[in-house]
Design a protein around this motif. Structure first.
Motif, PDB file in Angstrom:
ATOM      1  N   THR A  49     -16.805  -9.946  -3.610  1.00 56.18           N
ATOM      2  CA  THR A  49     -16.105  -8.687  -3.871  1.00 56.18           C
ATOM      3  C   THR A  49     -16.986  -7.496  -3.527  1.00 56.18           C
ATOM      4  O   THR A  49     -16.482  -6.404  -3.286  1.00 56.18           O
ATOM      5  CB  THR A  49     -15.712  -8.576  -5.354  1.00 56.18           C
ATOM      6  OG1 THR A  49     -16.892  -8.568  -6.147  1.00 56.18           O
ATOM      7  CG2 THR A  49     -14.827  -9.726  -5.770  1.00 56.18           C
ATOM      8  N   GLY A  50     -18.292  -7.690  -3.542  1.00 59.21           N
ATOM      9  CA  GLY A  50     -19.207  -6.595  -3.234  1.00 59.21           C
ATOM     10  C   GLY A  50     -19.392  -5.626  -4.378  1.00 59.21           C
ATOM     11  O   GLY A  50     -19.934  -4.534  -4.180  1.00 59.21           O
ATOM     12  N   GLY A  51     -18.954  -5.980  -5.572  1.00 58.60           N
ATOM     13  CA  GLY A  51     -19.122  -5.093  -6.716  1.00 58.60           C
ATOM     14  C   GLY A  51     -20.532  -5.185  -7.278  1.00 58.60           C
ATOM     15  O   GLY A  51     -21.000  -6.268  -7.617  1.00 58.60           O
ATOM     16  N   THR A  52     -21.209  -4.052  -7.374  1.00 60.61           N
ATOM     17  CA  THR A  52     -22.565  -4.034  -7.918  1.00 60.61           C
ATOM     18  C   THR A  52     -22.828  -2.661  -8.518  1.00 60.61           C
ATOM     19  O   THR A  52     -21.875  -1.916  -8.821  1.00 60.61           O
ATOM     20  CB  THR A  52     -23.602  -4.399  -6.826  1.00 60.61           C
ATOM     21  OG1 THR A  52     -24.887  -4.552  -7.430  1.00 60.61           O
ATOM     22  CG2 THR A  52     -23.656  -3.356  -5.732  1.00 60.61           C
ATOM     23  N   ASN A  64     -26.868   3.885   1.558  1.00 55.74           N
ATOM     24  CA  ASN A  64     -25.511   4.179   1.096  1.00 55.74           C
ATOM     25  C   ASN A  64     -24.444   3.829   2.112  1.00 55.74           C
ATOM     26  O   ASN A  64     -23.265   3.678   1.759  1.00 55.74           O
ATOM     27  CB  ASN A  64     -25.383   5.662   0.736  1.00 55.74           C
ATOM     28  CG  ASN A  64     -26.114   6.015  -0.550  1.00 55.74           C
ATOM     29  OD1 ASN A  64     -26.534   5.138  -1.286  1.00 55.74           O
ATOM     30  ND2 ASN A  64     -26.266   7.298  -0.798  1.00 55.74           N
ATOM     31  N   ASP A  65     -24.822   3.704   3.383  1.00 54.56           N
ATOM     32  CA  ASP A  65     -23.778   3.486   4.389  1.00 54.56           C
ATOM     33  C   ASP A  65     -23.200   2.071   4.368  1.00 54.56           C
ATOM     34  O   ASP A  65     -22.272   1.779   5.130  1.00 54.56           O
ATOM     35  CB  ASP A  65     -24.265   3.859   5.788  1.00 54.56           C
ATOM     36  CG  ASP A  65     -25.498   3.084   6.236  1.00 54.56           C
ATOM     37  OD1 ASP A  65     -25.868   2.110   5.567  1.00 54.56           O
ATOM     38  OD2 ASP A  65     -26.085   3.471   7.267  1.00 54.56           O
ATOM     39  N   VAL A  66     -23.699   1.185   3.509  1.00 55.34           N
ATOM     40  CA  VAL A  66     -23.043  -0.117   3.334  1.00 55.34           C
ATOM     41  C   VAL A  66     -22.108  -0.100   2.118  1.00 55.34           C
ATOM     42  O   VAL A  66     -21.535  -1.125   1.763  1.00 55.34           O
ATOM     43  CB  VAL A  66     -24.072  -1.266   3.194  1.00 55.34           C
ATOM     44  CG1 VAL A  66     -25.012  -1.287   4.375  1.00 55.34           C
ATOM     45  CG2 VAL A  66     -24.845  -1.181   1.884  1.00 55.34           C
ATOM     46  N   VAL A  67     -21.969   1.066   1.477  1.00 51.93           N
ATOM     47  CA  VAL A  67     -21.113   1.207   0.297  1.00 51.93           C
ATOM     48  C   VAL A  67     -19.739   1.719   0.719  1.00 51.93           C
ATOM     49  O   VAL A  67     -19.624   2.747   1.389  1.00 51.93           O
ATOM     50  CB  VAL A  67     -21.739   2.172  -0.731  1.00 51.93           C
ATOM     51  CG1 VAL A  67     -20.814   2.344  -1.943  1.00 51.93           C
ATOM     52  CG2 VAL A  67     -23.107   1.668  -1.178  1.00 51.93           C
ATOM     53  N   MET A  68     -18.685   1.004   0.346  1.00 52.78           N
ATOM     54  CA  MET A  68     -17.327   1.459   0.617  1.00 52.78           C
ATOM     55  C   MET A  68     -16.927   2.579  -0.325  1.00 52.78           C
ATOM     56  O   MET A  68     -16.265   3.535   0.070  1.00 52.78           O
ATOM     57  CB  MET A  68     -16.335   0.295   0.463  1.00 52.78           C
ATOM     58  CG  MET A  68     -16.557  -0.871   1.395  1.00 52.78           C
ATOM     59  SD  MET A  68     -15.360  -2.215   1.125  1.00 52.78           S
ATOM     60  CE  MET A  68     -13.874  -1.505   1.838  1.00 52.78           C
ATOM     61  N   THR A  88     -21.308   3.903 -13.770  1.00 52.60           N
ATOM     62  CA  THR A  88     -21.354   4.047 -12.318  1.00 52.60           C
ATOM     63  C   THR A  88     -21.449   2.678 -11.665  1.00 52.60           C
ATOM     64  O   THR A  88     -22.075   1.754 -12.180  1.00 52.60           O
ATOM     65  CB  THR A  88     -22.551   4.904 -11.892  1.00 52.60           C
ATOM     66  OG1 THR A  88     -23.754   4.334 -12.417  1.00 52.60           O
ATOM     67  CG2 THR A  88     -22.395   6.331 -12.382  1.00 52.60           C
ATOM     68  N   GLY A  89     -20.817   2.554 -10.524  1.00 50.17           N
ATOM     69  CA  GLY A  89     -20.828   1.296  -9.792  1.00 50.17           C
ATOM     70  C   GLY A  89     -20.787   1.555  -8.298  1.00 50.17           C
ATOM     71  O   GLY A  89     -20.699   2.699  -7.841  1.00 50.17           O
ATOM     72  N   ALA A  90     -20.838   0.490  -7.525  1.00 49.64           N
ATOM     73  CA  ALA A  90     -20.777   0.594  -6.075  1.00 49.64           C
ATOM     74  C   ALA A  90     -20.045  -0.632  -5.538  1.00 49.64           C
ATOM     75  O   ALA A  90     -20.410  -1.766  -5.854  1.00 49.64           O
ATOM     76  CB  ALA A  90     -22.178   0.669  -5.484  1.00 49.64           C
ATOM     77  N   VAL A  91     -19.021  -0.397  -4.742  1.00 54.87           N
ATOM     78  CA  VAL A  91     -18.298  -1.477  -4.082  1.00 54.87           C
ATOM     79  C   VAL A  91     -18.784  -1.532  -2.633  1.00 54.87           C
ATOM     80  O   VAL A  91     -18.577  -0.595  -1.865  1.00 54.87           O
ATOM     81  CB  VAL A  91     -16.776  -1.247  -4.124  1.00 54.87           C
ATOM     82  CG1 VAL A  91     -16.052  -2.432  -3.485  1.00 54.87           C
ATOM     83  CG2 VAL A  91     -16.302  -1.049  -5.559  1.00 54.87           C
ATOM     84  N   LEU A  92     -19.448  -2.620  -2.283  1.00 57.98           N
ATOM     85  CA  LEU A  92     -20.062  -2.734  -0.970  1.00 57.98           C
ATOM     86  C   LEU A  92     -19.084  -3.250   0.076  1.00 57.98           C
ATOM     87  O   LEU A  92     -18.175  -4.024  -0.240  1.00 57.98           O
ATOM     88  CB  LEU A  92     -21.250  -3.706  -1.025  1.00 57.98           C
ATOM     89  CG  LEU A  92     -22.348  -3.450  -2.068  1.00 57.98           C
ATOM     90  CD1 LEU A  92     -23.426  -4.509  -1.935  1.00 57.98           C
ATOM     91  CD2 LEU A  92     -22.930  -2.064  -1.926  1.00 57.98           C
TER      92      LEU A  92
END
Length: 410
Positions: A49-52, A64-68, A88-92
């Motif tokens: 899922t890329g959730g981190t 950051n450019d690999v973060v959707m 806060t989170g980041a979806v990759l």
């Protein structure tokens, strides 16, 4: 002459690529063997899922450019209620993330051989001395690392891991557009990662919606095929069937459309590790397994396990008299239990207890979370017993009794 390296790593997933990246910066001769073809990588292994979280990006210098999408909140849903907290989170974009790790490691000097399917360890006088791949090909190293995930061809043959089928979680995910992210009957999911506890959708597991911008999101579900799944499962339903039913019934997806080529499948084991290392050998990432048992977040823990392995290898190979014995490799075991996955046993117990609960209990859990102190869920999530007790009710005694009987007395 036989090919020889300081370290050979099987698998170019996040754990394997990060381990290579760390070791290459220390000027070790590192080789990564990857099954996929280079021009297609990571088409076949793009399964997350890329959730981190931003802490992972900062800790491992990920751009950051690999973060959707950066997210501002986590939403928990039950069939009839929800709970929202600031986090806060980041979806990759997972494929971009994997390619970055490989390319950055190559820039540091790590060598990659694609189209190289690892088949087993080479053992001499009881010690691992290399790896066989593509049938009869061989390569040798002072230390071998298995980062192949659940297949674990090296760790299984060496009896380092015992991955149990009944503890294997399977998952499926689509990327969709046209989702109503702020439907009046549900919590606002803009800039959010949502996890839903609902046995009708994911019996013995959970489902998710991770916002990726505008009206798009990653939508999926996973479950373990355990006693909870068998109790709540619908006859004849596959994992695809559950996701299709959710998409058909949830009004947020009424106008949603699947993005072409954006379907992902994966699996991971949710269990205590039976082993982590031995002479000249370490297992990392989902080979161990390392995924968080409660909420399924695996990227950060996989990266941490990679770094712990790199620290261990450096500790063993730096001295003039190199020592790669099991005793020295056990530094990795210590780092895994203290830094990578602390309180793993407690978190596994919480996971099993959570998935034993019926849907009605999930509704009361959301109400309890909304009335609890803000830090209660975070503390419980970190394995704090007092925080966990705050979220239990007297009626949960029957669930605890059942868990003890099924897991520890049978």
């Amino acid at each position: 002459m036989d090919e020889r390296f300081d370290v050979v790593i099987a698998g170019a997933g996040p754990a394997g690529a990060q381990c290579a990246r760390d070791l290459a910066t220390r000027d070790y001769d590192v080789l990564v063997l990857e099954t996929e073809a280079e021009d297609e990588f990571p088409r076949g292994s793009n399964k997350s899922t890329g959730g981190t979280f931003p802490s992972m990006l900062a800790s491992f210098n990920i751009p950051n450019d690999v973060v959707m999408q950066f997210t501002d909140s986590i939403v928990l849903e039950s069939p009839n209620h929800s709970y929202t907290r600031r986090q806060t989170g980041a979806v990759l974009e997972f494929a971009d993330f994997k390619r970055f790790l490989v390319e950055d490691g190559q820039a540091e000097g790590a060598e990659y051989w694609f189209d190289a399917r690892v088949s087993g360890p080479i053992v001499d006088d009881g010690e691992v001395v290399g790896v066989s791949y593509n049938g009869s090909e061989e390569v040798y190293a002072d230390v071998v690392v298995d980062a192949t995930g659940p297949s674990a061809p090296l760790a299984r043959e060496l009896d380092v891991v015992d991955l149990q089928r009944e503890q294997q979680a399977i998952g499926i995910e689509y990327e969709l557009e046209g989702i109503e992210m702020d439907h009046p009957d549900y919590a606002d999911l803009h800039d959010a990662m949502m996890l839903r506890l609902d046995h009708r959708i994911a019996p013995g597991g959970y489902s998710w919606i991770f916002h990726t911008g505008e009206d798009t999101a990653k939508v999926g579900l996973c479950y373990i095929q355990n006693d909870s799944h068998r109790e709540f499962a619908a006859d004849g339903f596959t994992i695809d069937g559950y996701l299709t039913r959710w998409l058909d019934e949830d009004p947020r997806f009424a106008d949603a459309r699947k993005l072409e080529g954006k379907q992902h499948r994966g699996s991971a084991h949710i269990q205590m590790p039976t082993g982590l290392s031995t002479d000249r050998f370490i297992a990392i990432g989902d080979t161990v397994p390392t995924i968080d048992p409660l909420w399924g977040e695996g990227i950060h823990k996989g990266m941490k396990s990679a770094r712990a392995a790199a620290i261990t290898v450096d500790n063993c190979l730096t001295p003039h008299d190199q020592d790669t014995s099991a005793e020295q490799m056990a530094l990795y075991d210590h780092l895994w239990h203290t830094d990578v996955a602390p309180k793993m046993r407690t978190r596994l117990m919480m996971t099993e207890l959570l998935y034993l609960a019926p849907n009605e209990r999930y509704d009361t859990l959301m109400r309890d979370l909304n009335s609890a102190d803000e830090g209660t869920l975070n503390d419980a999530n970190n394995g704090d017993l007092l925080a966990l007790l705050k979220l239990l009710r007297l009626d949960d005694a029957s669930l605890v009794k059942r868990l003890v009987k099924e897991r520890y007395l049978n």
